[in-house]
Scaffold this motif. Structure first.
Motif, short mmCIF file in Angstrom:
data_model
loop_
_atom_site.label_atom_id
_atom_site.label_comp_id
_atom_site.label_asym_id
_atom_site.label_seq_id
_atom_site.Cartn_x
_atom_site.Cartn_y
_atom_site.Cartn_z
N PHE A 1 0.83 -1.20 0.00
CA PHE A 1 0.00 0.00 0.00
C PHE A 1 0.87 1.26 0.00
N ALA A 2 1.95 1.23 0.76
CA ALA A 2 2.83 2.40 0.82
C ALA A 2 3.52 2.66 -0.51
N GLN A 3 3.77 1.62 -1.27
CA GLN A 3 4.46 1.76 -2.55
C GLN A 3 3.51 2.11 -3.69
N HIS A 4 2.25 1.65 -3.59
CA HIS A 4 1.29 1.84 -4.68
C HIS A 4 -0.01 2.41 -4.10
N ARG A 5 -0.22 3.69 -4.28
CA ARG A 5 -1.40 4.34 -3.71
C ARG A 5 -2.68 3.81 -4.37
N TYR A 6 -2.60 3.49 -5.67
CA TYR A 6 -3.80 2.97 -6.35
C TYR A 6 -4.25 1.65 -5.73
N ILE A 7 -3.30 0.76 -5.42
CA ILE A 7 -3.65 -0.52 -4.82
C ILE A 7 -4.25 -0.30 -3.42
N SER A 8 -3.73 0.68 -2.70
CA SER A 8 -4.28 0.99 -1.38
C SER A 8 -5.73 1.44 -1.49
N ARG A 9 -6.02 2.33 -2.43
CA ARG A 9 -7.41 2.78 -2.59
C ARG A 9 -8.30 1.64 -3.08
N LEU A 10 -7.75 0.78 -3.93
CA LEU A 10 -8.53 -0.34 -4.45
C LEU A 10 -8.95 -1.28 -3.32
N PHE A 11 -8.02 -1.65 -2.46
CA PHE A 11 -8.35 -2.54 -1.35
C PHE A 11 -9.27 -1.86 -0.35
N SER A 12 -9.12 -0.56 -0.18
CA SER A 12 -10.01 0.16 0.72
C SER A 12 -11.46 0.06 0.25
N VAL A 13 -11.67 0.20 -1.05
CA VAL A 13 -13.02 0.08 -1.61
C VAL A 13 -13.54 -1.35 -1.46
N LEU A 14 -12.70 -2.34 -1.77
CA LEU A 14 -13.14 -3.74 -1.69
C LEU A 14 -13.45 -4.15 -0.26
N ILE A 15 -12.60 -3.76 0.68
CA ILE A 15 -12.83 -4.13 2.08
C ILE A 15 -14.06 -3.42 2.63
N GLY A 16 -14.23 -2.13 2.30
CA GLY A 16 -15.41 -1.42 2.76
C GLY A 16 -16.69 -2.03 2.23
N SER A 17 -16.69 -2.40 0.96
CA SER A 17 -17.87 -3.04 0.38
C SER A 17 -18.16 -4.38 1.02
N ASP A 18 -17.11 -5.14 1.31
CA ASP A 18 -17.30 -6.45 1.94
C ASP A 18 -17.85 -6.31 3.35
N ILE A 19 -17.36 -5.34 4.10
CA ILE A 19 -17.88 -5.12 5.46
C ILE A 19 -19.35 -4.71 5.41
N ALA A 20 -19.69 -3.85 4.45
CA ALA A 20 -21.09 -3.43 4.32
C ALA A 20 -21.98 -4.62 4.02
N ASP A 21 -21.53 -5.55 3.16
CA ASP A 21 -22.33 -6.74 2.86
C ASP A 21 -22.52 -7.59 4.11
N LYS A 22 -21.48 -7.72 4.93
CA LYS A 22 -21.61 -8.52 6.15
C LYS A 22 -22.56 -7.85 7.15
N LEU A 23 -22.51 -6.54 7.24
CA LEU A 23 -23.41 -5.84 8.16
C LEU A 23 -24.86 -5.98 7.72
N TYR A 24 -25.10 -5.88 6.42
CA TYR A 24 -26.46 -6.07 5.93
C TYR A 24 -26.94 -7.50 6.16
N ALA A 25 -26.02 -8.47 6.02
CA ALA A 25 -26.41 -9.86 6.24
C ALA A 25 -26.78 -10.11 7.69
N LEU A 26 -26.17 -9.35 8.61
CA LEU A 26 -26.44 -9.54 10.03
C LEU A 26 -27.47 -8.56 10.58
N ASN A 27 -27.96 -7.68 9.76
CA ASN A 27 -28.85 -6.63 10.24
C ASN A 27 -30.16 -7.19 10.78
N ASP A 28 -30.60 -8.31 10.20
CA ASP A 28 -31.87 -8.89 10.64
C ASP A 28 -31.69 -9.95 11.73
#
Length: 291
Positions: A221-248
């Protein structure tokens, strides 16, 4: 200085101006070359965009060389266009070789076509991501992580199989292919912090996953800012999916039990933990929304 002024005067003031224009149009080869130039410059970025640009520009320079040899009979025009055609052809071959030489294992091909390619990630960037990871096999009923025992030292993405997530023996949810195994744990810690899993992850079937070591991934991540932003988006989306799955889930007794794998929420829901002053506000907001 005077010589430069004289040369400039000869070029501008004394250069003969076109008084008569050629009546007949140039041949079809000249117009084809112009069309290829226009279309070629519309190419995009990335490896395939460069292949598109150099292929059409090369054809355009080749047509211009043929036009200069057949219609104009000008050796200098032919020479320049032919040299530019050779340069474009060499660039095309070089880029095509680079693209062809990038090969991945089956698991990485699935990840690229399903996740990274739709986000516009180029093959060279994905190769950098893949080289920093490893493919691991997890047998049925074996644990990927145990509650309160396994340290959070990696980030993994499930490729095949199914993982069962439990806390204190209670089932929370499943993790399916193309989902992160430990995105909430990863996001809950800073790069310099250490922690333990608050859940147990058990393989319900034979599983295979791609894993990145925590320190190695942060260095990437420190060497490639694009990869850091890419994983940030993927991880955030994955956490949101897990929260929605547990919301009920889960209603226990007369209160809601919010086991959503993030430590702060987990402590809010536990009766043994001291409650935050924000807990009352959270409850009131929940009741207001239910109305």
């Amino acid at each position: 200085m005077e010589r430069n002024l004289t040369l400039w005067k000869n070029l501008i003031d004394e250069h003969p101006v076109c008084t008569t224009w050629k009546q007949e149009a140039e041949g079809a080869i000249y117009h084809l070359a112009s069309i290829l130039f226009v279309v070629g410059f519309m190419g995009g970025s990335g490896f395939f965009g460069l292949l598109y640009v150099f292929s059409l520009l090369g054809l355009g320079f080749l047509c211009s060389a043929v036009w200069a040899w057949v219609d104009v009979c000008a050796a200098d025009i032919f020479s320049w266009n032919f040299v530019l055609f050779v340069i474009c052809f060499m660039q095309f071959v070089h880029i095509a070789y680079q693209v062809r030489s990038i090969t991945f294992a089956r698991e990485f091909q699935l990840l690229y076509s399903s996740i990274f390619q739709p986000l516009g990630t180029s093959l060279p960037v994905f190769r950098t991501i893949a080289l920093s990871s490893e493919v691991v096999t997890l047998e049925k009923e074996h644990c990927y992580a145990m509650q309160g025992k396994t340290s959070i030292d990696k980030l993994s993405l499930l490729v095949s199989g199914r993982i069962r997530v439990t806390v204190d023996g209670e089932f929370l949810h499943y993790i399916f292919p193309l989902q992160f195994l430990d995105s909430p744990e990863w996001d809950s810690l800073r790069p310099t912090e250490e922690g333990l899993f608050q859940v147990t992850l058990t393989a319900e079937t034979d599983c295979r996953y791609v894993s990145w070591r925590r320190k190695k991934l942060y260095l990437l991540f420190a060497q490639h800012r694009y990869i850091s932003r890419l994983f940030s988006v993927l991880i955030g989306s994955d956490i949101a999916d897990k929260l929605y799955a547990l919301n009920d889930r889960v209603y226990i007794g007369k209160r809601y039990h919010y086991d959503i794998r993030l430590p702060n929420f987990y402590q809010m829901s536990s009766p043994k933990m001291p409650r935050s002053p924000l807990t009352g506000h959270f409850r009131n907001s929940r009741q207001y929304c239910d109305k």
